[in-house]
Design a protein around this motif. Structure first.
Motif, mmCIF file in Angstrom:
data_model
loop_
_atom_site.group_PDB
_atom_site.id
_atom_site.type_symbol
_atom_site.label_atom_id
_atom_site.label_comp_id
_atom_site.label_asym_id
_atom_site.label_seq_id
_atom_site.Cartn_x
_atom_site.Cartn_y
_atom_site.Cartn_z
ATOM 1 N N ARG A 4 0.857 -1.185 0.000
ATOM 2 C CA ARG A 4 0.000 0.000 0.000
ATOM 3 C C ARG A 4 0.891 1.232 0.000
ATOM 4 O O ARG A 4 1.892 1.267 0.703
ATOM 5 N N PRO A 5 0.525 2.256 -0.778
ATOM 6 C CA PRO A 5 1.399 3.433 -0.859
ATOM 7 C C PRO A 5 1.451 4.218 0.452
ATOM 8 O O PRO A 5 0.438 4.399 1.122
ATOM 9 N N ARG A 6 2.651 4.656 0.794
ATOM 10 C CA ARG A 6 2.884 5.489 1.977
ATOM 11 C C ARG A 6 3.738 6.664 1.574
ATOM 12 O O ARG A 6 4.523 6.581 0.646
ATOM 13 N N CYS A 7 3.600 7.751 2.306
ATOM 14 C CA CYS A 7 4.400 8.949 2.056
ATOM 15 C C CYS A 7 5.877 8.617 2.304
ATOM 16 O O CYS A 7 6.222 8.028 3.336
ATOM 17 N N GLY A 8 6.722 9.013 1.375
ATOM 18 C CA GLY A 8 8.150 8.780 1.524
ATOM 19 C C GLY A 8 8.756 9.598 2.650
ATOM 20 O O GLY A 8 9.817 9.262 3.162
ATOM 21 N N HIS A 9 8.079 10.675 3.039
ATOM 22 C CA HIS A 9 8.608 11.557 4.080
ATOM 23 C C HIS A 9 8.097 11.178 5.473
ATOM 24 O O HIS A 9 8.873 10.881 6.367
ATOM 25 N N CYS A 10 6.764 11.178 5.655
ATOM 26 C CA CYS A 10 6.206 10.955 6.996
ATOM 27 C C CYS A 10 5.669 9.537 7.208
ATOM 28 O O CYS A 10 5.226 9.210 8.302
ATOM 29 N N LYS A 11 5.676 8.720 6.143
ATOM 30 C CA LYS A 11 5.271 7.302 6.204
ATOM 31 C C LYS A 11 3.782 7.058 6.432
ATOM 32 O O LYS A 11 3.365 5.943 6.691
ATOM 33 N N GLN A 12 2.954 8.109 6.359
ATOM 34 C CA GLN A 12 1.504 7.939 6.513
ATOM 35 C C GLN A 12 0.922 7.333 5.226
ATOM 36 O O GLN A 12 1.464 7.521 4.142
ATOM 37 N N PRO A 13 -0.216 6.611 5.334
ATOM 38 C CA PRO A 13 -0.839 6.039 4.132
ATOM 39 C C PRO A 13 -1.295 7.139 3.175
ATOM 40 O O PRO A 13 -1.752 8.188 3.607
ATOM 41 N N LEU A 14 -1.159 6.868 1.891
ATOM 42 C CA LEU A 14 -1.605 7.798 0.850
ATOM 43 C C LEU A 14 -2.843 7.238 0.160
ATOM 44 O O LEU A 14 -3.001 6.018 0.053
ATOM 45 N N ALA A 15 -3.687 8.129 -0.344
ATOM 46 C CA ALA A 15 -4.823 7.711 -1.170
ATOM 47 C C ALA A 15 -4.259 7.101 -2.450
ATOM 48 O O ALA A 15 -3.308 7.622 -3.033
ATOM 49 N N TRP A 16 -4.848 5.997 -2.867
ATOM 50 C CA TRP A 16 -4.388 5.300 -4.072
ATOM 51 C C TRP A 16 -5.477 5.405 -5.106
ATOM 52 O O TRP A 16 -6.482 4.706 -5.040
ATOM 53 N N MET A 17 -5.324 6.342 -6.055
ATOM 54 C CA MET A 17 -6.333 6.599 -7.079
ATOM 55 C C MET A 17 -5.657 6.543 -8.440
ATOM 56 O O MET A 17 -4.738 7.329 -8.694
ATOM 57 N N VAL A 18 -6.093 5.605 -9.283
ATOM 58 C CA VAL A 18 -5.460 5.412 -10.581
ATOM 59 C C VAL A 18 -6.518 5.128 -11.644
ATOM 60 O O VAL A 18 -7.648 4.765 -11.339
ATOM 61 N N ASP A 19 -6.099 5.284 -12.893
ATOM 62 C CA ASP A 19 -6.939 4.913 -14.026
ATOM 63 C C ASP A 19 -6.496 3.533 -14.500
ATOM 64 O O ASP A 19 -5.324 3.179 -14.390
#
Length: 148
Positions: free
Chosen positions: A27-42
């Motif tokens: 699951r994607p996480r912020c490279g800086h603060c390590k919090q989860p990121l929204a994963w939105m793709v086409d």
């Protein structure tokens, strides 16, 4: 294998920009603060399996069309749900006019049609637009029922 695309997502916690691939392990996480990121793709006919069906989180699929008014209304609501549930779901948008195989496969008769998939299996389906709170409730009930 198709060329993998990536989106740039701004972290809601620290504001840093992150590149999030359309398909990846985990699951994607912020490279800086390590919090989860929204994963939105086409996704398209040629990469849907890789982008949506192989994800290890439940996937909300938005089958939409550019000419559809309700689709334009539901899109920001879905993006809010994906942001609110970052790390728990992936939002995959499919333009039915550009991807006729997926439109046919999921027997889309009206847009928007929303699906919740997990490992390629359809857990839930609904047609039509709904506000973010109703969509979030639908998603959360579906993914919690899967666990139970």
């Amino acid at each position: 294998m198709s060329t993998m695309r990536a989106a740039t997502v701004k972290c809601p916690h620290c504001g840093r920009a992150n590149r999030v691939p359309a398909a990846a392990e985990g699951r994607p996480r912020c490279g800086h603060c390590k919090q989860p990121l929204a994963w939105m793709v086409d996704a398209r006919d040629d990469d849907f399996t890789e982008v949506a069906e192989r994800a290890d989180v439940p996937v909300v699929v938005d089958l939409w069309a550019t000419w559809c008014g309700p689709c334009r209304m539901v899109s920001p609501a879905l993006e809010k749900v994906a942001t609110d549930l970052a790390g728990r779901i992936k939002l995959v948008k499919v333009d039915v006019d550009k991807n006729p195989q997926l439109s046919q496969r999921f027997a889309v008769q009206a847009v928007p049609t929303l699906l919740i998939l997990h490992q390629g299996e359809t857990l839930a389906r609904q047609a039509g637009a709904a506000p973010a709170p109703a969509l979030r409730q639908w998603v959360e009930q579906t993914i919690s029922a899967r666990k139970g």
